[in-house]
Write a protein that holds these residues in place. Sequence first.
Motif, PDB file in Angstrom:
ATOM      1  N   ALA A 163       0.833  -1.209   0.000  1.00  0.00           N
ATOM      2  CA  ALA A 163       0.000   0.000   0.000  1.00  0.00           C
ATOM      3  C   ALA A 163       0.867   1.259   0.000  1.00  0.00           C
ATOM      4  CB  ALA A 163      -0.932   0.001   1.211  1.00  0.00           C
ATOM      5  N   THR A 164       1.952   1.229   0.744  1.00  0.00           N
ATOM      6  CA  THR A 164       2.855   2.377   0.784  1.00  0.00           C
ATOM      7  C   THR A 164       3.514   2.580  -0.576  1.00  0.00           C
ATOM      8  OG1 THR A 164       3.266   2.041   3.131  1.00  0.00           O
ATOM      9  CG2 THR A 164       4.887   3.335   1.933  1.00  0.00           C
ATOM     10  N   SER A 165       3.932   1.492  -1.192  1.00  0.00           N
ATOM     11  CA  SER A 165       4.533   1.577  -2.523  1.00  0.00           C
ATOM     12  C   SER A 165       3.551   2.173  -3.526  1.00  0.00           C
ATOM     13  CB  SER A 165       4.976   0.187  -2.972  1.00  0.00           C
ATOM     14  OG  SER A 165       5.388   0.207  -4.311  1.00  0.00           O
ATOM     15  N   HIS A 166       2.299   1.704  -3.496  1.00  0.00           N
ATOM     16  CA  HIS A 166       1.276   2.243  -4.397  1.00  0.00           C
ATOM     17  C   HIS A 166       1.069   3.734  -4.137  1.00  0.00           C
ATOM     18  CE1 HIS A 166      -0.820  -1.872  -5.260  1.00  0.00           C
ATOM     19  NE2 HIS A 166       0.381  -1.782  -5.795  1.00  0.00           N
ATOM     20  N   HIS A 167       1.017   4.114  -2.875  1.00  0.00           N
ATOM     21  CA  HIS A 167       0.797   5.532  -2.548  1.00  0.00           C
ATOM     22  C   HIS A 167       1.898   6.406  -3.134  1.00  0.00           C
ATOM     23  CE1 HIS A 167      -0.131   9.167  -0.342  1.00  0.00           C
ATOM     24  NE2 HIS A 167       1.146   9.201   0.020  1.00  0.00           N
ATOM     25  N   TYR A 168       3.143   5.991  -2.974  1.00  0.00           N
ATOM     26  CA  TYR A 168       4.247   6.819  -3.473  1.00  0.00           C
ATOM     27  C   TYR A 168       4.308   6.828  -5.002  1.00  0.00           C
ATOM     28  CZ  TYR A 168       5.970   7.773   1.162  1.00  0.00           C
ATOM     29  OH  TYR A 168       6.082   8.226   2.451  1.00  0.00           O
ATOM     30  N   ARG A 169       3.922   5.726  -5.651  1.00  0.00           N
ATOM     31  CA  ARG A 169       3.887   5.719  -7.113  1.00  0.00           C
ATOM     32  C   ARG A 169       2.795   6.662  -7.627  1.00  0.00           C
ATOM     33  NH1 ARG A 169       3.134   1.305 -10.273  1.00  0.00           N
ATOM     34  NH2 ARG A 169       4.565   2.201 -11.778  1.00  0.00           N
ATOM     35  N   VAL A 170       1.631   6.637  -6.982  1.00  0.00           N
ATOM     36  CA  VAL A 170       0.537   7.528  -7.381  1.00  0.00           C
ATOM     37  C   VAL A 170       0.929   8.977  -7.121  1.00  0.00           C
ATOM     38  CG1 VAL A 170      -1.808   8.230  -6.739  1.00  0.00           C
ATOM     39  CG2 VAL A 170      -1.303   5.828  -7.131  1.00  0.00           C
ATOM     40  N   ARG A 171       1.473   9.219  -5.964  1.00  0.00           N
ATOM     41  CA  ARG A 171       1.861  10.584  -5.601  1.00  0.00           C
ATOM     42  C   ARG A 171       2.944  11.126  -6.546  1.00  0.00           C
ATOM     43  NH1 ARG A 171       4.454  12.113   0.220  1.00  0.00           N
ATOM     44  NH2 ARG A 171       5.355  14.079  -0.442  1.00  0.00           N
ATOM     45  N   GLY A 172       3.903  10.279  -6.887  1.00  0.00           N
ATOM     46  CA  GLY A 172       4.959  10.708  -7.801  1.00  0.00           C
ATOM     47  C   GLY A 172       4.413  11.115  -9.157  1.00  0.00           C
ATOM     48  N   ARG A 173       3.499  10.293  -9.702  1.00  0.00           N
ATOM     49  CA  ARG A 173       2.926  10.628 -11.015  1.00  0.00           C
ATOM     50  C   ARG A 173       2.095  11.904 -10.930  1.00  0.00           C
ATOM     51  NH1 ARG A 173       2.367   8.012 -15.908  1.00  0.00           N
ATOM     52  NH2 ARG A 173       4.449   7.384 -15.245  1.00  0.00           N
ATOM     53  N   LEU A 174       1.336  12.080  -9.840  1.00  0.00           N
ATOM     54  CA  LEU A 174       0.531  13.291  -9.691  1.00  0.00           C
ATOM     55  C   LEU A 174       1.423  14.529  -9.624  1.00  0.00           C
ATOM     56  CD1 LEU A 174      -2.323  14.411  -9.488  1.00  0.00           C
ATOM     57  CD2 LEU A 174      -2.172  14.151  -7.011  1.00  0.00           C
ATOM     58  N   GLU A 175       2.539  14.429  -8.923  1.00  0.00           N
ATOM     59  CA  GLU A 175       3.464  15.568  -8.860  1.00  0.00           C
ATOM     60  C   GLU A 175       4.061  15.872 -10.228  1.00  0.00           C
ATOM     61  OE1 GLU A 175       6.256  14.782  -5.722  1.00  0.00           O
ATOM     62  OE2 GLU A 175       4.733  15.038  -4.168  1.00  0.00           O
ATOM     63  N   GLU A 176       4.346  14.820 -11.014  1.00  0.00           N
ATOM     64  CA  GLU A 176       4.838  15.038 -12.377  1.00  0.00           C
ATOM     65  C   GLU A 176       3.791  15.774 -13.207  1.00  0.00           C
ATOM     66  OE1 GLU A 176       5.676  11.137 -13.879  1.00  0.00           O
ATOM     67  OE2 GLU A 176       7.368  10.835 -12.508  1.00  0.00           O
ATOM     68  N   LEU A 177       2.530  15.372 -13.061  1.00  0.00           N
ATOM     69  CA  LEU A 177       1.459  16.033 -13.809  1.00  0.00           C
ATOM     70  C   LEU A 177       1.301  17.489 -13.400  1.00  0.00           C
ATOM     71  CD1 LEU A 177      -1.218  13.205 -13.717  1.00  0.00           C
ATOM     72  CD2 LEU A 177       0.058  13.975 -15.719  1.00  0.00           C
ATOM     73  N   ALA A 179      -0.215  -0.703 -20.996  1.00  0.00           N
ATOM     74  CA  ALA A 179      -0.929  -1.901 -20.551  1.00  0.00           C
ATOM     75  C   ALA A 179       0.059  -3.022 -20.260  1.00  0.00           C
ATOM     76  CB  ALA A 179      -1.922  -2.345 -21.616  1.00  0.00           C
ATOM     77  N   GLY A 180      -0.208  -3.769 -19.203  1.00  0.00           N
ATOM     78  CA  GLY A 180       0.656  -4.875 -18.808  1.00  0.00           C
ATOM     79  C   GLY A 180       1.732  -4.486 -17.800  1.00  0.00           C
ATOM     80  N   THR A 181       1.870  -3.201 -17.521  1.00  0.00           N
ATOM     81  CA  THR A 181       2.836  -2.745 -16.521  1.00  0.00           C
ATOM     82  C   THR A 181       2.361  -3.187 -15.140  1.00  0.00           C
ATOM     83  OG1 THR A 181       3.315  -0.786 -17.855  1.00  0.00           O
ATOM     84  CG2 THR A 181       3.973  -0.707 -15.545  1.00  0.00           C
ATOM     85  N   PRO A 182       3.233  -3.776 -14.319  1.00  0.00           N
ATOM     86  CA  PRO A 182       2.814  -4.139 -12.953  1.00  0.00           C
ATOM     87  C   PRO A 182       2.425  -2.879 -12.171  1.00  0.00           C
ATOM     88  CG  PRO A 182       4.927  -5.137 -13.507  1.00  0.00           C
ATOM     89  CD  PRO A 182       4.598  -4.173 -14.607  1.00  0.00           C
ATOM     90  N   ALA A 183       1.360  -2.980 -11.419  1.00  0.00           N
ATOM     91  CA  ALA A 183       0.830  -1.842 -10.651  1.00  0.00           C
ATOM     92  C   ALA A 183       0.668  -0.625 -11.574  1.00  0.00           C
ATOM     93  CB  ALA A 183       1.711  -1.523  -9.454  1.00  0.00           C
ATOM     94  N   ARG A 184      -0.027  -0.841 -12.671  1.00  0.00           N
ATOM     95  CA  ARG A 184      -0.208   0.190 -13.702  1.00  0.00           C
ATOM     96  C   ARG A 184      -0.920   1.417 -13.150  1.00  0.00           C
ATOM     97  NH1 ARG A 184      -4.273  -0.118 -18.793  1.00  0.00           N
ATOM     98  NH2 ARG A 184      -3.487   1.692 -19.916  1.00  0.00           N
ATOM     99  N   ARG A 185      -0.365   2.582 -13.444  1.00  0.00           N
ATOM    100  CA  ARG A 185      -0.973   3.849 -13.041  1.00  0.00           C
ATOM    101  C   ARG A 185      -1.844   4.365 -14.175  1.00  0.00           C
ATOM    102  NH1 ARG A 185       4.622   6.582 -11.337  1.00  0.00           N
ATOM    103  NH2 ARG A 185       5.066   5.624 -13.329  1.00  0.00           N
ATOM    104  N   LEU A 186      -3.101   4.618 -13.867  1.00  0.00           N
ATOM    105  CA  LEU A 186      -4.029   5.201 -14.828  1.00  0.00           C
ATOM    106  C   LEU A 186      -4.195   6.675 -14.494  1.00  0.00           C
ATOM    107  CD1 LEU A 186      -6.754   2.404 -14.919  1.00  0.00           C
ATOM    108  CD2 LEU A 186      -4.911   2.792 -16.556  1.00  0.00           C
ATOM    109  N   VAL A 187      -4.112   7.512 -15.516  1.00  0.00           N
ATOM    110  CA  VAL A 187      -4.221   8.961 -15.329  1.00  0.00           C
ATOM    111  C   VAL A 187      -5.457   9.451 -16.077  1.00  0.00           C
ATOM    112  CG1 VAL A 187      -3.123  11.184 -15.754  1.00  0.00           C
ATOM    113  CG2 VAL A 187      -1.726   9.208 -15.121  1.00  0.00           C
ATOM    114  N   LEU A 197      -7.385  16.253 -12.253  1.00  0.00           N
ATOM    115  CA  LEU A 197      -6.418  15.183 -12.479  1.00  0.00           C
ATOM    116  C   LEU A 197      -6.657  14.084 -11.465  1.00  0.00           C
ATOM    117  CD1 LEU A 197      -3.250  17.477 -12.592  1.00  0.00           C
ATOM    118  CD2 LEU A 197      -4.616  16.756 -14.546  1.00  0.00           C
ATOM    119  N   ARG A 198      -6.628  12.848 -11.938  1.00  0.00           N
ATOM    120  CA  ARG A 198      -6.755  11.696 -11.040  1.00  0.00           C
ATOM    121  C   ARG A 198      -5.744  10.644 -11.471  1.00  0.00           C
ATOM    122  NH1 ARG A 198     -10.319   8.687  -7.635  1.00  0.00           N
ATOM    123  NH2 ARG A 198     -10.194   6.457  -8.050  1.00  0.00           N
ATOM    124  N   VAL A 199      -4.988  10.136 -10.501  1.00  0.00           N
ATOM    125  CA  VAL A 199      -4.045   9.046 -10.748  1.00  0.00           C
ATOM    126  C   VAL A 199      -4.435   7.907  -9.827  1.00  0.00           C
ATOM    127  CG1 VAL A 199      -1.624   8.354 -10.752  1.00  0.00           C
ATOM    128  CG2 VAL A 199      -2.229  10.720 -11.278  1.00  0.00           C
TER     129      VAL A 199
END
Length: 141
Positions: free
Chosen positions: A50-64, A89-97, A124-126
Amino acid sequence: MTAQFKSRSRQSGLSYVEVLIAVIVIAATVVPAANSIHGAMNGATADTEATSHHYRVRGRLEELLAEPFSNLSAQAAGVATPSSYSDTAGTPARRLVYISPYDGDNADGDNDPFTDTDADLLWLRVEIEGTVSALQALKTR
């Protein structure tokens, strides 16, 4: 003197019954203790994911949020269609924006933030595909 010596030797050690009771008590408590440690380890694994997912989502949102407004506006596909900023598609823990124009002032009075949108406001939603891990933000021109 011998009477005094005999009484001391009786009290000086543990009997077999006392040792047996101690072993039974220890054995009875080891299993629940091991089970609780196992549960804690499983919880730590879930928390790590869950922590890993949170930081991946947060990182992409900051990039946006660092992207120019015009680039994001050109990729706005709506609230239900992932944009090209999504992982392939097919990326592990794929981020949808998701990027969509947004009605921040509710000028039309319908309380729907995605109708009669404002020209200078984007939603914006990630999210991680298939999970509840998601963050959203608004970006202005």
